[in-house]
Design a protein around this motif. Structure first.
Motif, PDB file in Angstrom:
ATOM      1  N   SER A  79       8.523   3.968  -8.520  1.00  0.00           N
ATOM      2  CA  SER A  79       8.357   3.254  -7.250  1.00  0.00           C
ATOM      3  C   SER A  79       7.106   3.777  -6.580  1.00  0.00           C
ATOM      4  O   SER A  79       6.569   4.834  -6.944  1.00  0.00           O
ATOM      5  N   ALA A  80       6.632   3.034  -5.571  1.00  0.00           N
ATOM      6  CA  ALA A  80       5.391   3.415  -4.907  1.00  0.00           C
ATOM      7  C   ALA A  80       5.485   4.791  -4.257  1.00  0.00           C
ATOM      8  O   ALA A  80       4.486   5.512  -4.163  1.00  0.00           O
ATOM      9  N   LYS A  81       6.680   5.179  -3.799  1.00  0.00           N
ATOM     10  CA  LYS A  81       6.800   6.482  -3.148  1.00  0.00           C
ATOM     11  C   LYS A  81       6.554   7.628  -4.129  1.00  0.00           C
ATOM     12  O   LYS A  81       6.297   8.766  -3.710  1.00  0.00           O
ATOM     13  N   GLU A 248      -0.201   8.244   1.137  1.00  0.00           N
ATOM     14  CA  GLU A 248      -0.382   6.791   1.200  1.00  0.00           C
ATOM     15  C   GLU A 248      -1.641   6.382   1.955  1.00  0.00           C
ATOM     16  O   GLU A 248      -2.065   5.232   1.875  1.00  0.00           O
ATOM     17  N   ASN A 260      -6.137   9.739  -3.373  1.00  0.00           N
ATOM     18  CA  ASN A 260      -5.713   8.356  -3.488  1.00  0.00           C
ATOM     19  C   ASN A 260      -6.761   7.420  -2.901  1.00  0.00           C
ATOM     20  O   ASN A 260      -7.317   7.686  -1.831  1.00  0.00           O
ATOM     21  N   THR A 262      -5.984   3.922  -2.958  1.00  0.00           N
ATOM     22  CA  THR A 262      -5.262   2.658  -2.856  1.00  0.00           C
ATOM     23  C   THR A 262      -4.235   2.711  -1.733  1.00  0.00           C
ATOM     24  O   THR A 262      -3.383   3.597  -1.704  1.00  0.00           O
ATOM     25  N   PRO A 264      -0.915   1.288   0.144  1.00  0.00           N
ATOM     26  CA  PRO A 264       0.264   0.494  -0.204  1.00  0.00           C
ATOM     27  C   PRO A 264       0.350  -0.737   0.702  1.00  0.00           C
ATOM     28  O   PRO A 264      -0.261  -0.751   1.773  1.00  0.00           O
ATOM     29  N   PRO A 265       1.061  -1.781   0.286  1.00  0.00           N
ATOM     30  CA  PRO A 265       1.811  -1.893  -0.977  1.00  0.00           C
ATOM     31  C   PRO A 265       0.872  -2.209  -2.141  1.00  0.00           C
ATOM     32  O   PRO A 265      -0.134  -2.902  -1.979  1.00  0.00           O
ATOM     33  N   ALA A 266       1.222  -1.710  -3.297  1.00  0.00           N
ATOM     34  CA  ALA A 266       0.423  -1.951  -4.495  1.00  0.00           C
ATOM     35  C   ALA A 266       1.279  -1.692  -5.720  1.00  0.00           C
ATOM     36  O   ALA A 266       2.258  -0.943  -5.658  1.00  0.00           O
ATOM     37  N   GLU A 267       0.899  -2.290  -6.814  1.00  0.00           N
ATOM     38  CA  GLU A 267       1.579  -2.067  -8.089  1.00  0.00           C
ATOM     39  C   GLU A 267       0.833  -1.049  -8.942  1.00  0.00           C
ATOM     40  O   GLU A 267       1.310  -0.631  -9.989  1.00  0.00           O
ATOM     41  N   PHE A 269      -1.827   2.465  -8.298  1.00  0.00           N
ATOM     42  CA  PHE A 269      -2.516   3.388  -7.400  1.00  0.00           C
ATOM     43  C   PHE A 269      -3.554   4.165  -8.198  1.00  0.00           C
ATOM     44  O   PHE A 269      -3.246   4.723  -9.254  1.00  0.00           O
TER      45      PHE A 269
END
Length: 638
Positions: A79-81, A248, A260, A262, A264-267, A269
């Motif tokens: 998951s993104a987290k 994030e 980072n 990127t 969020p939200p993103a598929e 990173f």
């Protein structure tokens, strides 16, 4: 095409032979990834980016090879987290563990502890954040005065690790490169908290963060920033923009090897190299070697399939030992290698009777040590080890591993012999001697002794093992049923007293030293499934949950508090052994097998990844203490 000589010319280097050779030597330490920025002069040369005294990583003495710059590593997250993995893998800490789990200065140039009451930290001169802004004592002062002492940002008064007897330390800036934290009494938890996988935060990029603080930002601009970031309070804005553990915010300056890029939200990173990272190899080449990490978000359930299909260059999380055969087969189809590291958990799986469960009858039974011991003795660990782990694990109580200096065989052997006869006798003594026609024991209120063991269902290993234990417990007159739920629901039910028993991991840190906090052995957190309400009481300083009322649990809390006040290794060691003895003798968690193995898949091109190592969240930070910034891609390797 940008060449090294082109960059040299753009930087004003004369192309005379001697000067060119010196400049060439400097450029050898510059990653090609940064060439365009160097050419545009938007980035200073490496001599101006590194601290005056960078941390030198002696790769050869660690049994590793100096590497080459370049390349991208792909990994898969559930998951993104889970972008927080880069905080764990990156493992840049003020003070961190080395591979022997000994404290070392990392971001700091040096640290000094005086009887664990006064801690003096020396910064590296010329150290910079990833945006090039200076990393100075002002960043510590900002975090202390404007974050930790600000009631809007830190309403609880600071983390437990910062408080001794409820009191925060005295903070002082000694000089331009030195800060000091002082308590009246020892705080042995301070350094372990700084070195952990989710580190205690005592410093932040003040030049960047002040724009989100009401003390430094005008009200109109602050209101616009709040609206832009969809928060209603300035404190929520500051917290959101400063979040380091789950990075994030792509604009947040960092000290980690990769940052980072990127939002969020993103598929997917993308983390890119930090051009100001403070470590170099023994040849003077700045780390990290690898330019990028790409984290692709996927469903947790299909991470093993994607990994085995060649979609990951480095995968440790999201895969398990039961995926090993499938992943090993992938070596025949793709240029990948699969190694096995030893898990640091006290038990790969543990059965956790909930001593705070809402059912009065079962709660009283679970608080009877005879019942807990009987449940343990009824389990055939040899069968589980052979069936689920191919005999590669070791039957054990839930305790520290032989790799820990605190290990004693009697802890590992406590109540683990497969002895149904003794288990039956203990259950009879506990008042469960009456059985129904099906051979199931009857509770004091006449109900059949049916135990529901709940699992978050994240691994088929849980249910496979529970199927075996169902047969084991049936032989001593106990019926076992399995219930599966999602992790968030699972934890919520446990804290609400709705779960009578669960299957989960054993203690987190099975390789502990006496310098590490023994809080995992006492009710100290609300996510400890055997006593969540007691843990909540401790965590909230008595505001929520319930105070423990079982003498042995109370003693564990008292011992843990004694450790927090200790000032010598001998004292801490004695406390640890008392706690390990109580915890294993009382069978507060029913360990099954430890020393089990975790597959680590890597592309065959990736160098410096240990073939064998310890794997866990705390204290090894998964791959973190093995310094992924020293991993490198050999394009000539197939």
């Amino acid at each position: 095409m940008v060449t090294r000589r082109t960059v040299l010319g753009a930087l004003g280097c004369a192309v005379l032979p001697g000067v060119a050779r010196a400049a060439d030597r400097e450029m050898e330490h510059e990653p090609d990834f940064l060439a365009d920025r160097l050419l545009a002069r938007s980035l200073p040369p490496i001599s101006e980016r590194l601290p005056k005294q960078p941390r030198i990583v002696p790769l050869k003495s660690m049994g590793r090879m100096p590497g080459k710059y370049g390349g991208t590593i792909r990994t898969i997250i559930g998951s993104a987290k889970d972008i927080r993995l880069m905080t764990i893998y990156g493992y840049a800490r003020l003070v961190g563990y080395d591979e022997r789990l000994v404290f070392q200065p990392d971001v700091l140039e040096a640290f000094q502890s005086d009887k664990d009451t006064v801690f003096t930290f020396k910064l590296r001169e010329g150290h910079k954040w990833s945006d090039g802004s200076p990393f100075t004592t002002a960043d510590f002062r900002y975090w202390w005065e404007d974050v930790l002492l600000n009631k809007d940002l830190t309403p609880g008064g600071g983390a437990l690790e910062l408080r001794v007897d409820g009191n925060l330390p005295r903070f002082e800036v000694v000089d331009d490169l030195t800060v000091r934290y002082s308590w009246e009494r020892p705080n042995p938890n301070f350094l372990p908290a700084l070195a952990g996988p989710q580190p205690l935060i005592i410093v932040g990029p003040s030049a960047y963060m002040k724009q989100f603080h009401k003390k430094y930002q005008d009200e109109f601009r602050l209101s616009a920033l709040m609206k832009e970031n969809r928060v209603k309070k300035w404190a929520d804005l500051h917290i959101k923009m400063a979040r380091e553990y789950r990075p994030e915010n792509p604009e947040l300056p960092t000290l980690y090897p990769w940052r980072n890029t990127t939002a969020p939200p993103a598929e997917q990173f993308i983390f890119e190299r930090n051009p100001y990272f403070h470590r170099v190899d023994e040849n003077g080449k700045q780390l990290p070697y690898v330019d990028k990490f790409i984290l692709n978000v996927s469903s947790s359930s299909i991470i093993p399939a994607k990994t085995g299909a060649g979609e990951s260059d480095l995968q440790a999380t999201g895969i398990d030992f039961n995926d090993y055969t499938f992943l090993k087969d992938a070596e025949d189809r793709y240029p990948v290698k699969v190694d096995l590291w030893k898990l640091t958990r006290g038990s790969r799986l543990a059965i956790l009777p909930n001593l705070n469960c809402g059912d009065d009858v079962w709660r009283n039974l679970f608080r009877d040590v005879r019942v807990r011991r009987a449940l343990s003795l009824a389990i055939d660990r040899h069968e589980i080890n052979m069936a689920a782990f191919y005999g590669l694990g070791k039957p054990s109580a839930d305790t520290v591993l032989p790799e820990s200096p605190l290990f004693k065989p009697e802890y590992a052997k406590a109540w683990i012999d497969h002895d149904p006869e003794q288990a039956n006798a203990l259950l009879d003594e506990a008042g469960l001697q009456i059985r129904n026609d099906d051979g199931i024991r009857l509770l004091p209120d006449g109900r059949p002794a049916e135990i529901t063991v709940e699992t978050p269902g994240e691994s088929t290993l849980d249910t496979d093992v529970l199927e075996l234990i169902t047969d084991h417990w049936r032989k001593v007159g106990l019926a076992l049923f399995t219930r599966t739920s999602q992790r968030d629901i699972f934890r919520s039910r446990a804290q609400g007293g709705h779960i009578m028993m669960s299957i989960w991991y054993g203690i987190e840190n099975g390789v502990a030293t006496a310098d590490m906090n023994p809080q995992q052995l006492a009710p100290t957190a609300d996510d400890q499934l055997q006593w969540p309400l007691w843990g909540m009481y401790y965590l909230s300083l008595g505001q929520n949950g319930k105070a423990p009322d079982l003498p042995e649990a109370v003693e564990l809390v008292n011992l843990q508090n004694s450790w927090r006040a200790s000032s010598s290794m001998a004292e801490r060691t004695e406390i640890w052994h008392k706690m390990l003895s109580i915890y294993t003798s009382q069978v507060f968690s029913i360990g099954i097998v430890n020393g089990t193995l975790q597959p680590i898949l890597r592309t065959a091109r990736l160098q410096n990844v240990p073939k064998q190592a310890l794997y866990g969240f705390d204290p090894t930070c998964y791959l973190g203490i093995y310094m992924p910034d020293t991993f490198w891609l050999n394009e000539e390797q197939v």
